[in-house]
Design an enzyme around this catalytic site. Structure first.
Site, PDB file in Angstrom:
ATOM      1  N   ALA A 600       0.862  -1.183   0.000  1.00 40.26           N
ATOM      2  CA  ALA A 600       0.000   0.000   0.000  1.00 40.26           C
ATOM      3  C   ALA A 600       0.893   1.227   0.000  1.00 40.26           C
ATOM      4  CB  ALA A 600      -0.879  -0.008   1.239  1.00 40.26           C
ATOM      5  N   GLY A 601       0.672   2.087  -0.956  1.00 43.10           N
ATOM      6  CA  GLY A 601       1.461   3.317  -1.036  1.00 43.10           C
ATOM      7  C   GLY A 601       0.654   4.480  -0.491  1.00 43.10           C
ATOM      8  N   PHE A 603      -0.643   6.862  -2.093  1.00 45.04           N
ATOM      9  CA  PHE A 603      -1.761   7.311  -2.935  1.00 45.04           C
ATOM     10  C   PHE A 603      -2.641   6.183  -3.440  1.00 45.04           C
ATOM     11  CE2 PHE A 603       1.450  10.570  -3.178  1.00 45.04           C
ATOM     12  CZ  PHE A 603       0.718  11.749  -3.055  1.00 45.04           C
ATOM     13  N   ASP A 717      14.168  11.477   4.106  1.00 48.31           N
ATOM     14  CA  ASP A 717      13.416  10.367   4.713  1.00 48.31           C
ATOM     15  C   ASP A 717      14.163   9.055   4.502  1.00 48.31           C
ATOM     16  OD1 ASP A 717      11.481   8.997   6.022  1.00 48.31           O
ATOM     17  OD2 ASP A 717      10.009   9.052   4.383  1.00 48.31           O
TER      18      ASP A 717
HETATM   19  P1  AMP Z   1       5.944   3.091  -1.203  1.00 41.74           P
HETATM   20  O1  AMP Z   1       4.710   3.793  -1.479  1.00 41.74           O
HETATM   21  O2  AMP Z   1       7.028   3.421  -2.162  1.00 41.74           O
HETATM   22  O3  AMP Z   1       6.407   3.190   0.229  1.00 41.74           O
HETATM   23  O4  AMP Z   1       5.611   1.515  -1.458  1.00 41.74           O
HETATM   24  C1  AMP Z   1       4.811   0.765  -0.594  1.00 41.74           C
HETATM   25  C2  AMP Z   1       5.265  -0.663  -0.544  1.00 41.74           C
HETATM   26  O5  AMP Z   1       5.191  -1.251  -1.827  1.00 41.74           O
HETATM   27  C3  AMP Z   1       6.741  -0.790  -0.162  1.00 41.74           C
HETATM   28  O6  AMP Z   1       6.935  -0.830   1.213  1.00 41.74           O
HETATM   29  C4  AMP Z   1       7.102  -2.088  -0.806  1.00 41.74           C
HETATM   30  O7  AMP Z   1       6.719  -3.184   0.010  1.00 41.74           O
HETATM   31  C5  AMP Z   1       6.271  -2.106  -2.064  1.00 41.74           C
HETATM   32  N1  AMP Z   1       7.070  -1.581  -3.206  1.00 41.74           N
HETATM   33  C6  AMP Z   1       7.157  -0.303  -3.591  1.00 41.74           C
HETATM   34  N2  AMP Z   1       7.966  -0.203  -4.672  1.00 41.74           N
HETATM   35  C7  AMP Z   1       8.379  -1.440  -4.939  1.00 41.74           C
HETATM   36  C8  AMP Z   1       9.234  -1.969  -5.915  1.00 41.74           C
HETATM   37  N3  AMP Z   1       9.850  -1.226  -6.829  1.00 41.74           N
HETATM   38  N4  AMP Z   1       9.454  -3.293  -5.910  1.00 41.74           N
HETATM   39  C9  AMP Z   1       8.853  -4.066  -4.982  1.00 41.74           C
HETATM   40  N5  AMP Z   1       8.052  -3.619  -4.039  1.00 41.74           N
HETATM   41  C10 AMP Z   1       7.799  -2.297  -4.004  1.00 41.74           C
END
Ligand code: AMP
Length: 958
Positions: A600-601, A603, A717
């Site tokens: 989950a990101g 957005f 961060d």
């Molecule tokens: P973020 O919004 O970038 O913090 O992404 C949320 C979560 O998605 C991260 O904690 C990862 O577990 C997964 N994630 C994000 N980007 C990637 C990526 N390039 N490859 C694999 N998992 C990802």
């Protein structure tokens, strides 16, 4: 093998065995005579034609009215079936006889009578045909006249078949006047014969044709799947009939001789391996020192493979492969080599790769484990290249290429080989930053370029790629290699534009190409001065000043001006969408396949999917989506991450593949990192990596941060949760979104509201918390926290202390203690990052070199501080176990050290209270199923600390 059609030398020789011969009798014959009237047959002495004294039976009848019989003695048959009777006799002519009468005869009759013993008497058998068997009436060819020539008759008659053990001959005269000078009885037999390598014994023909069985001659043997003894027929006339049926052939080491009557040994220096053919000279590099060799032995140093036939020359093992060229690409190595100078005179050359891992120059090297893979294979390589992957980062390996052929297994010598040492890396070679023209003509360009001085790289070579601008397509591009940082492009077109890129190669492989720069050849033969065009996103000095961020150090800035690309804040664009267009590539939604949600990101969901751009290889990608119902501002904030990320090109920075804005939902596509976020990955694999592996991860993060600092980008961060890790354990810095700092936007408790935004307190430098002084130096502070997170396998910094307590403790110069088993040098680096005075903190470049130094000297990582014997600067001390209340249970303790998974095992093993733990040994832990060395260490060191703690009072805790 067709021995049945051997040319046979066949001799028609027969031999005879005599059963009776009157000529050789020395005493009287005393044959039996019978007649009803006189005269009788009478035996007299006389001389034969050679004047030998012989016994003669004679009769001269005056009338023919009566028969006059003369019977021989008993003649043994001796196995003969047909016997021959040779008679020599004289016969008076009737007309010459004085007592000539009408019944005078010039013939006599020959009979025989068979009997098993000498049983005949004067009266028995009765003197008549039947029981006597008549052989013939014998007529004289030559007759005696008065005063005429004395000429004798010789007649041979055959009688048989005989069945009894013997027989008598009987002569019947009926009016003849004759003398029987000699009687010889014999039979014929086939003599011993050697033919077609088969030997047949003397054979008596018992029937018309007698089958004779033979044997193979010496050194010959019967051949074929169902060998039968040699066979030949003996004729009744004592002559061998036809050709032998035989499968005899000379055994290996022997050859037929003397018309296939003998097998003789091969002479010295020759051999015969099979049954057919003749002996031949030894093949190359072999010898036969004795006669009768079936195979020639190889000369010393030469060998013959099991599959080699004895007629092939002996061969040798090949010499070593030559000039191995390793190309290291992070944790993958490609090895190319040349074939050996000497193939050993064989054409079954192959290669094998041996990999060994050398942790330090002093320790013995160990074979690489199963984790290392080889393409196309490890053994039996026919080509001159192998790709090896799955290597540990920052590790020195020795690769040995062995040259092998069909005789290598038989050789006592080790296969000839060549070795190289390589050290894997997370690095790529530095980026070549500025290409300048030092000269140009209408057909040539002389270029030179510079690279950042980085002492731990040795640049092996440069590759320069240039394409003619107007017809830019892959076909129009050329590349040349150069060992120096300059090159001359020749054979160019007049007055044309060329786009030029350079990349460097180090032991770690090729780096990225520099941004393209355009140079122009002259329209005529005139020389030109230096020319420097600014391409696409390459930022010139003036612009750099416009967009630069807080730069604390003027000299730094000057260095950057000269060579480094600088990050541009998308929010400095009047229209941030413009920045998105500039830095992020739009991808057609049809090229993307979404497969599953992985996180989950900020957005919306983060998914894993596949990206297949036509003409390119399909890749896994991470897809961040912007959930529906967003505002314009949210869309801008979401995409700002892509326009930041799109400016970075570094192996330790997450790579932007592109964006999708033309359709809904809006997406950001990045490279896919199989192991996800670093903090959770480490927690999942608690204690399962060696310090060198952890340092490898930290080194990658520092390298990525160094790049960002050089680009003048401040991350703000940096935390393990914002580092992603791939399947090769390569760590990459991610999370370039700005939104979570924006006060109203985020509800994540990690980010604490402060004046002007939200701040992740535990990771943030005090000056940034206090007065928002975010710099690369504050990123270094955060990096120190990341080091602590990594070395404690994802422990929460400052555990469950409140944010305010953390701020107070830092203010009072308390710092995090070394995590369990943390090498002292690493903790020292953390402390350096956590210096209050930000200018005293190390730069990322220094951190990278410090980590490189530790990697190069792994022994330095073995130094681990003794718990409780720490240095005197004020620190936060080892925490969790020490804070246990005196009555804490084993379960509480295990939870405190994050080893609660073993709670049941401890209880089952009878460890019910913390007091009992002091006695525990590694052996006990193994019995309880604690097999991971890291977990054993963690548990034992925690017990030790508790023991120490009970004796000490001088420990500071939160
Ligand atoms: P973020 O919004 O970038 O913090 O992404 C949320 C979560 O998605 C991260 O904690 C990862 O577990 C997964 N994630 C994000 N980007 C990637 C990526 N390039 N490859 C694999 N998992 C990802």
């Amino acid at each position: 093998l067709n021995l049945f059609i051997l040319v046979i030398y066949f001799f028609f020789i027969s031999s005879a065995e005599v059963l009776m011969n009157t000529k050789t009798e020395t005493s009287d014959l005393k044959w039996t005579v019978f007649s009803h009237a006189r005269p009788q047959w009478e035996e007299v002495s006389g001389l034969d034609e050679e004047n030998n004294s012989v016994r003669i039976n004679q009769i001269c009848q005056t009338d023919s009215s009566s028969s006059h019989w003369l019977r021989s003695g008993y003649i043994q048959r001796r196995g003969a079936s047909q016997v021959y009777v040779e008679l020599r006799f004289t016969m008076m002519e009737c007309s010459s006889r004085s007592t000539h009468h009408r019944s005078c005869k010039e013939t006599f009759n020959l009979y025989y009578y068979e009997a098993d013993s000498n049983e005949a008497t004067a009266t028995n058998p009765p003197w008549m045909e039947n029981p006597y068997i008549k052989v013939d009436t014998v007529a004289a060819d030559f007759l005696l006249r008065k005063d005429g020539e004395k000429k004798l008759n010789v007649k041979t008659l055959r009688l048989g078949p005989l069945n009894k053990r013997g027989f008598y001959l009987a002569f019947q005269a009926q009016g003849a006047c004759m003398a029987l000078l000699s009687v010889r009885v014999f039979f014929k037999k086939c003599p011993p014969l050697v033919s077609a390598l088969s030997s047949f014994p003397e054979t008596i023909p018992r029937t018309l044709v007698q089958e004779a069985q033979g044997v193979c001659v010496e050194h010959a043997a019967q051949q074929g799947p169902r060998p039968r003894p040699p066979k030949l027929f003996c004729g009744e006339d004592g002559q061998w009939v036809g050709q032998p049926t035989t499968s005899c052939a000379c055994v290996p080491g022997f050859e037929p001789a003397e018309g296939y009557t003998r097998c003789t040994a091969c002479p010295v220096g020759q051999f015969k391996s099979g049954v057919e053919g003749q002996c031949r000279g030894c093949p190359g590099f072999s010898q036969a020192t004795n006669r009768g060799a079936s195979v020639c032995e190889c000369r010393p140093g030469y060998l013959r493979a099991e599959s080699d036939t004895p007629d092939t020359p002996c061969t040798r093992t090949p010499s070593a492969p030559r000039s191995i060229i390793p190309k290291v690409n992070f944790t993958t190595v490609t090895l190319d080599w040349n074939e050996p100078l000497d193939s050993g005179s064989r054409n079954d050359l192959s290669y094998a790769v041996r990999c060994s891992l050398c942790r330090s120059p002093k320790e013995t090297c160990l074979p690489c484990g199963d984790g290392v893979s080889y393409r196309p294979a490890k053994d039996g390589l026919l080509g001159h290249r192998v790709e090896v992957w799955g290597l540990l980062p920052h590790t020195t390996y020795t690769f040995t290429i062995q040259a092998l052929n069909g005789v290598s297994q038989l050789s006592e010598k080790e296969p000839a080989s060549e070795s190289v040492n390589i050290t894997t890396s997370h690095d790529v070679p530095p980026l070549v930053s500025v290409i300048r023209k030092s000269d140009s003509t209408e057909s040539s360009l002389t270029l030179h370029w510079s690279v950042p001085t980085q002492p731990h790289y040795t640049i092996l070579q440069y590759e320069l790629r240039y394409c003619e601008k107007e017809q830019r397509s892959e076909d129009q591009c050329h590349s040349i290699q150069s060992n120096r940082n300059q090159a001359v492009l020749t054979d160019l077109r007049r007055a044309s534009q060329y786009e030029v890129q350079v990349r460097a190669r180090t032991q770690a492989g090729y780096g990225s190409f520099s941004p393209p720069i355009i140079f122009r050849t002259l329209p005529d033969g005139r020389d030109s001065g230096s020319e420097f065009l600014v391409p696409g996103i390459f930022i010139a000095v003036g612009m750099l000043l416009l967009v630069t961020f807080a730069q604390e150090n003027k000299t730094d800035l000057q260095v950057k001006e000269a060579r480094v690309k600088v990050y541009i804040d998308p929010f400095t664009y009047e229209d941030p969408n413009e920045a998105v267009r500039e830095f992020a590539k739009e991808i057609d939604v049809s090229f993307v396949k979404i497969e599953e949600v992985i996180g989950a990101g900020e957005f919306g969901e983060v998914c894993r999917g596949r990206l297949k751009i036509p003409g390119k290889k399909e890749n896994y990608v991470a897809i961040k989506t912007l959930k529906g119902g967003y505002t314009d501002k949210q869309r801008r904030d979401f995409l700002s991450e892509a326009s930041i990320m799109g400016q970075f090109q570094h192996p330790n920075i997450i790579h932007l593949e592109g964006i999708i804005t033309a359709s809904c939902p809006v997406m950001i596509l990045t490279e896919y990192m199989e192991n996800g976020a670093l903090d959770s990955f480490l927690r999942l694999n608690d204690s399962q990596f060696t310090p060198i592996q952890l340092v490898g991860m930290l080194r990658g993060i520092a390298s990525g941060m160094k790049y960002l600092a050089e680009m003048s980008y401040v991350h703000r961060d940096l935390a393990a949760r914002n580092i992603l890790i791939n399947s090769n354990l390569v760590c990459k810095v991610s999370d370039f979104g700005l939104s979570r700092f924006l006060q109203e936007n985020s509800s994540d408790p990690t980010y604490t509201s402060s004046l002007g935004g939200k701040i992740p307190i535990r990771w943030t430098a005090p000056e940034a918390i206090a007065f928002r002084k975010f710099t690369s130096a504050s990123d270094v502070w955060s990096y120190g926290i990341v080091m602590w997170e990594v070395m404690s396998f994802g422990e929460r910094p400052y555990w469950d202390m409140s944010n305010q307590d953390v701020i107070n403790a830092i203010e009072q110069d308390y710092r995090l203690p070394p995590p369990p088993d943390c090498p002292t040098h690493l903790h020292q680096l953390m402390l350096d990052c956590w210096q209050k005075d930000r200018s005293a903190r190390p730069r990322f470049a220094e951190l990278v070199s410090a980590l490189d130094k530790l990697i190069r000297n792994p022994a330095s990582l073995k130094i681990v501080a003794q718990e409780g014997a720490g240095p005197s600067y004020p620190l936060l001390d080892q925490r969790a176990p020490l804070a246990l209340p005196p009555c804490a249970s084993v379960g509480d303790w295990l939870r405190a050290i994050k080893m609660e998974r073993y709670e049941d095992s401890f209880l089952q093993a009878g460890f019910n209270s913390v007091d009992q733990l002091a006695q525990i040994t590694t052996q006990d832990l193994l019995h309880m199923g604690v097999t991971l060395a890291g977990h054993q260490r963690k548990i034992l060191s925690s017990i030790q600390t508790m023991t120490f703690q009970n004796k000490s009072t001088a420990t500071v805790t939160f």
